[in-house]
Design an enzyme around this catalytic site. Structure first.
Site, PDB file in Angstrom:
ATOM      1  CB  CYS A 260      -1.004   0.027   1.140  1.00  0.00           C
ATOM      2  SG  CYS A 260      -1.149  -1.452   2.099  1.00  0.00           S
TER       3      CYS A 260
ATOM      4  NE  ARG B 230       2.611  -8.521   5.776  1.00  0.00           N
ATOM      5  CZ  ARG B 230       1.321  -8.511   5.531  1.00  0.00           C
ATOM      6  NH1 ARG B 230       0.510  -9.279   6.260  1.00  0.00           N
ATOM      7  NH2 ARG B 230       0.811  -7.770   4.568  1.00  0.00           N
TER       8      ARG B 230
ATOM      9  CD  GLN C 108      -0.365  -8.491   0.518  1.00  0.00           C
ATOM     10  OE1 GLN C 108       0.128  -7.449   0.123  1.00  0.00           O
ATOM     11  NE2 GLN C 108      -1.029  -8.584   1.653  1.00  0.00           N
TER      12      GLN C 108
ATOM     13  CG  ASP D 180      -2.147  -5.474  -2.248  1.00  0.00           C
ATOM     14  OD1 ASP D 180      -3.340  -5.343  -1.916  1.00  0.00           O
ATOM     15  OD2 ASP D 180      -1.198  -5.052  -1.563  1.00  0.00           O
TER      16      ASP D 180
ATOM     17  CG  HIS E 113      -3.821  -0.380  -2.493  1.00  0.00           C
ATOM     18  ND1 HIS E 113      -2.674  -1.054  -2.825  1.00  0.00           N
ATOM     19  CD2 HIS E 113      -4.134  -0.738  -1.229  1.00  0.00           C
ATOM     20  CE1 HIS E 113      -2.299  -1.783  -1.777  1.00  0.00           C
ATOM     21  NE2 HIS E 113      -3.154  -1.618  -0.806  1.00  0.00           N
TER      22      HIS E 113
ATOM     23  CE  LYS F 252     -11.708  -6.879   9.109  1.00  0.00           C
ATOM     24  NZ  LYS F 252     -10.759  -7.946   9.193  1.00  0.00           N
TER      25      LYS F 252
ATOM     26  CG  HIS G 253      -6.058  -1.508   1.815  1.00  0.00           C
ATOM     27  ND1 HIS G 253      -4.699  -1.338   1.861  1.00  0.00           N
ATOM     28  CD2 HIS G 253      -6.583  -0.491   2.534  1.00  0.00           C
ATOM     29  CE1 HIS G 253      -4.420  -0.262   2.581  1.00  0.00           C
ATOM     30  NE2 HIS G 253      -5.543   0.274   2.997  1.00  0.00           N
TER      31      HIS G 253
HETATM   32 ZN   LIG Z   1      -3.136  -2.365   1.108  1.00  0.00          ZN
END
Ligand SMILES: [Zn+2]
Ligand SMILES: [Zn+2]
Length: 646
Positions: A337, A366, A384, A386, A388, A472, A518
């Site tokens: 992000c 991580r 991910q 991912d 945004h 969320k 997200h």
């Molecule tokens: Zn994010």
């Protein structure tokens, strides 16, 4: 008289001292028979606890997770009693309920306990249970509690009691057994009809490796023998479907001690599988107006200080990488992000340009403790799917609905049809826990609920489950074994746009703050492949499976024809292999079965003469002789039935 409010809002006036069980009886005898535990004003109580003030009462049966918790914790007392009787002199520590069953941590002293002892423990525990002993709570003074365990020479319980306040200490008695316990029991031991000791493992006292090592005895129990049998069958099936086992058998991924723990290595078949998943989502995302971006695997420490990730994870994560000369500090990217915020910041946008939807298959790192690592589900590096979305508050509902559509498309195409949605909103009693304007929160929560409603989702609202930066929606997916996986979180965020000072020019010519969404329908490629493996047992949907068909020549004589068949399949874009080994067709079939290849095409004399293939489906179904064209049609029909276009 006191007033008892039930979850449906009904209020019952009862005399002071009435117990939850008596309240249940006043509702119906049937309910009273099934009630095994209760909660009064957010505190777990016994079904025989006298209620002495006004409050809210929830009654639980075996069908509630709270009911199961009480059931399993109560069983841990029974198992502890059985252990004490079988192994005199052992020291008991703690015995909580867990997600599936319970454990008891025990210092067995001189004794050792292994699998061969389980039947005797189960037998003893069931014997005790059959005595239908009531669970009785009683208060004890701190001095008496300490004395009780001093007499038993149990330093563990003494340590626990020393940390408790006098006046709050309770013991639970059943049969001849007594245990230090806060409460939360079923009415009596007779309800426990089936007990299974599942395993033993080492566990440090209070989870600290400097403390003595105890033995953790895991078990589970049920109100019916049949339920235990079903549970054990499920466990057996789960073992067969363990993604770590299947991943190896199907040659999808591996781990190397040299490369490092928790860092999966994708083998060619696994990489091809990932690639197909990525292409599948990229295609749908393109239609949904996403733009692909690419960002590096590391970022300056400052970036994560700005995003707030450093304050949150910095100390407990991978430490900064230092440059040799300029004394710069970089962190392995824990999230994509912040990078995407900076991409947004690189161009001034007006309201007409929004929404911007940036997508990236971004690999993040991580730190997880080595003991926490587990196959592909808990790793240190993962990718991910991912994206945004930066939009105006007015666009939030529409964008949210679009993301729901995309998530549903992913779930449907991959054979997940059993799921619910969970909308996580603020805890209105604790507004200080959240950042951002109240009016923005109200709008965002309403936008999510409206979106879930308009999309006809089966959803529940969970108060207090929102992140501090926004509400969320999660999909809770049930796999083929009935286990729940949280998948496809869609998160609204007011925090990062503020931290990165993201703006757009509104129709009023003023600068405004965009809202950020997200989302990651797969979550991560690693965890998703693990879930897919365990859900399908390796029988992936036809469009996704690495090898769709294998050509099996009956003998060397037919290899040339087999190659011709293979060639034709490849022209039809069917992923196929040929097994030319000098083995019997029977053996080749057995191995293709193990490899979970959906179609086996056997070619011999007859097939060559007629220009056909004999088609055998995974699992044994015989589809007879088909021309390669007819077979290709069959494959594409089956693919089109699951993989619709977005
Ligand atoms: Zn994010
Ligand atoms: Zn207890």
């Amino acid at each position: 008289m006191i007033e008892i409010t039930l979850p449906d809002g009904a209020v019952k006036k009862v005399s002071k001292g009435t117990t939850p069980m008596e309240v249940a009886k006043s509702i119906s005898e049937g309910l009273a028979r099934n009630v095994i535990s209760a909660k009064f004003n957010d505190t777990v109580v016994e079904t025989v606890t006298p209620l002495t003030e006004d409050g809210t009462l929830t009654l639980y049966t075996w069908n509630d997770s709270e009911g199961k918790k009480a059931f399993w914790h109560s069983t841990s007392h029974v198992v502890a009693q059985a252990l004490e009787e079988l192994y005199p002199g052992i020291k008991l520590t703690i015995g909580p309920a867990i997600e599936n069953g319970f454990y008891y941590d025990v210092d067995f002293g001189e004794h050792t306990v292994s699998e061969k002892d389980f039947p005797a423990i189960e037998k003893k525990a069931l014997e005790i249970a059959r005595g239908k002993h009531d669970y009785k709570m009683r208060s004890v003074s701190k001095a008496d509690a300490l004395q009780y365990y001093k007499d038993q020479d149990n330093e563990f319980k003494i340590e626990l009691i020393e940390n408790l306040e006098d006046g709050t200490i309770t013991f639970c008695d059943h049969s001849t057994f007594t245990d230090l316990c806060r409460g939360g029991h079923i009415p009596n031991t007779g309800i426990i009809k089936a007990i299974k000791i599942l395993s033993v493992a080492g566990a440090y006292w209070r989870g600290d490796e400097n403390n003595p090592q105890l033995t953790r005895v895991y078990g589970i129990s049920f109100p019916k023998q049949k339920e235990l049998t079903e549970y054990l069958e499920l466990l057996e099936e789960a073992k067969k479907r363990d993604h770590r086992k299947l991943g190896k058998e199907l040659e999808l991924f591996t781990f190397s001690k040299k490369v490092g723990q928790g860092l999966p290595l994708w083998l060619p078949k696994g990489a091809a599988l990932r690639e197909r998943l990525e292409q599948f989502l990229k295609k749908a995302q393109k239609k949904a107006g996403y733009e692909m971006v690419v960002t590096p695997h590391i970022g300056q420490k400052e970036l994560y200080v700005t995003s707030g990730h450093y304050a949150k994870y910095g100390e407990d994560s991978f430490q900064p990488i230092h440059t040799p000369k300029e004394d710069e500090e970089f962190l392995l990217k824990p999230m994509n992000c912040p990078h995407h915020c900076e991409i947004y910041n690189s161009t001034p946008f007006s309201y007409k340009d929004l929404p911007k939807r940036y997508a990236e298959f971004g690999t993040v790192y991580r730190y997880e403790q080595s003991g926490e690592l587990h196959g592909l589900t808990r790793v240190r590096g993962f990718t991910q799917d991912d994206a945004h979305i930066f939009c105006t508050t007015e666009q939030l509902n529409e964008e949210f609905k679009n993301v729901i559509d995309l998530s549903l498309y992913v779930l449907n195409s991959l054979g997940f049809d059993n799921f619910t949605a969970q909308v996580s909103v603020r805890d209105l009693d604790n507004p200080e826990k959240y950042i951002g304007d109240v009016s923005d929160w109200e709008k965002a929560e309403q936008a999510i609920i409206d979106a879930a409603e308009e999309k006809g989702l089966n959803y529940v609202i969970e108060s207090g489950e929102a992140a501090f930066y926004g509400p969320k929606l999660d999909f809770m997916v049930k796999d083929a074994l009935g286990r729940n996986w949280q998948l496809g979180t869609i998160q609204v965020d007011y925090n990062l746009p503020k931290r990165f000072d993201l703006t757009y020019k509104g129709s009023d010519n003023e600068l405004h703050r965009p809202v950020m969404i997200h989302r990651a329908p797969f979550g991560s490629m690693e965890r998703f492949v693990a879930l897919l493996l365990e859900h399908t047992g390796g029988n992936f949907p036809l469009w996704l499976i690495p090898t769709q068909a294998i050509v099996l020549p009956v003998s060397e004589k037919h290899e040339k024809y087999a190659e011709k068949v293979l060639n034709s399949l490849e022209n039809h874009e069917i992923r196929a292999l040929i097994d030319k080994r000098n083995e019997t067709v029977g053996k080749k079939i057995r191995e293709a079965e193990l490899q979970k290849i959906p179609f086996m095409l056997i070619v011999g004399e007859q097939e060559e003469a007629s220009g056909t293939v004999s088609v055998r489906k995974h699992g044994g179904e015989d589809l007879g002789s088909l021309s390669t064209d007819a077979f290709s049609d069959l494959v594409s029909t089956e693919i089109n039935s699951t993989l619709k276009s977005f």
